[in-house]
Scaffold this motif. Structure first.
Motif, short mmCIF file in Angstrom:
data_model
loop_
_atom_site.label_atom_id
_atom_site.label_comp_id
_atom_site.label_asym_id
_atom_site.label_seq_id
_atom_site.Cartn_x
_atom_site.Cartn_y
_atom_site.Cartn_z
N ASP A 199 3.55 -50.32 -86.48
CA ASP A 199 2.16 -50.64 -86.90
C ASP A 199 2.11 -50.58 -88.39
OD1 ASP A 199 1.34 -50.48 -84.41
OD2 ASP A 199 0.84 -48.46 -84.21
N TYR A 200 3.04 -51.40 -89.25
CA TYR A 200 3.23 -51.67 -90.44
C TYR A 200 2.33 -52.79 -90.68
CZ TYR A 200 4.83 -51.87 -95.40
OH TYR A 200 5.22 -51.75 -96.58
N ALA B 292 1.35 -44.65 -96.38
CA ALA B 292 2.45 -43.64 -96.36
C ALA B 292 3.51 -44.11 -97.33
CB ALA B 292 2.85 -43.15 -95.19
N THR B 293 3.80 -45.05 -97.03
CA THR B 293 5.04 -45.58 -97.82
C THR B 293 4.43 -46.05 -99.29
OG1 THR B 293 4.70 -48.03 -97.32
CG2 THR B 293 6.24 -46.97 -96.01
N THR C 151 0.80 -35.76 -91.01
CA THR C 151 0.69 -37.09 -91.42
C THR C 151 1.59 -38.01 -91.28
OG1 THR C 151 1.08 -36.77 -93.80
CG2 THR C 151 -1.14 -36.47 -92.94
N GLN C 152 1.43 -39.26 -91.20
CA GLN C 152 2.88 -40.19 -91.31
C GLN C 152 3.64 -40.11 -92.78
OE1 GLN C 152 0.80 -44.09 -90.59
NE2 GLN C 152 1.08 -43.55 -88.53
N ARG C 153 2.92 -40.08 -93.77
CA ARG C 153 3.57 -39.73 -95.08
C ARG C 153 4.45 -38.58 -94.96
NH1 ARG C 153 2.63 -36.44 -99.57
NH2 ARG C 153 0.68 -36.01 -98.87
N LEU D 193 9.83 -48.59 -88.83
CA LEU D 193 8.33 -48.27 -88.86
C LEU D 193 7.35 -49.34 -87.83
CD1 LEU D 193 7.92 -48.44 -92.64
CD2 LEU D 193 7.80 -46.22 -91.20
N GLY E 227 -2.23 -46.28 -91.81
CA GLY E 227 -1.45 -45.10 -92.19
C GLY E 227 0.07 -45.39 -92.67
N PRO E 228 0.98 -46.32 -92.04
CA PRO E 228 2.22 -46.40 -92.30
C PRO E 228 2.34 -47.24 -93.71
CG PRO E 228 1.89 -47.09 -89.93
CD PRO E 228 0.60 -46.89 -90.58
N SER F 144 5.84 -36.99 -92.19
CA SER F 144 6.86 -37.35 -91.47
C SER F 144 7.81 -38.29 -92.15
CB SER F 144 6.27 -38.18 -90.09
OG SER F 144 5.26 -37.41 -89.31
N ILE F 145 7.31 -39.18 -92.71
CA ILE F 145 8.38 -39.92 -93.39
C ILE F 145 9.32 -39.09 -94.59
CG2 ILE F 145 8.89 -42.02 -95.11
CD1 ILE F 145 6.57 -43.17 -93.43
#
Length: 85
Positions: free
Chosen positions: A27-28, A48-49, A2-4, A25, A44-45, A6-7
């Motif tokens: 597509d925020y 995730a943040t 997931t993006q989370r 990032l 997603g982004p 990955s970050i």
């Protein structure tokens, strides 16, 4: 992954939490609001943040917002954001 995930992987492997750094990032969509009236939000982004912050990660996200040049969809709006400590 997931993006989370990955970050988080970058944050911990790079020593981001102690050394600082940045991640670009794309597509925020801040607060899950559309940047263009006729386009869907990609959650997603942003999600995730927000989740990483709830888990205790220490960083700021600075959306690029409007740029001085034309971007996609014949506008000056950008979905880029900088995650930084």
């Amino acid at each position: 992954m997931t993006q989370r995930q990955s970050i988080r992987k970058y944050l911990w492997r790079s020593g981001f939490s102690s050394k600082g750094g940045s991640i670009l990032l794309h597509d925020y969509f801040p607060d899950l609001k559309p940047l263009w009236s006729y386009r869907n939000v990609i959650p997603g982004p942003w999600l995730a943040t927000q989740r990483l912050k709830l888990e205790g990660a220490d960083f700021n996200v600075v959306p690029f917002g409007e740029l001085p040049w034309m971007t996609k969809f014949d506008s000056k709006v950008s979905s880029l954001a900088l995650l930084a400590k």
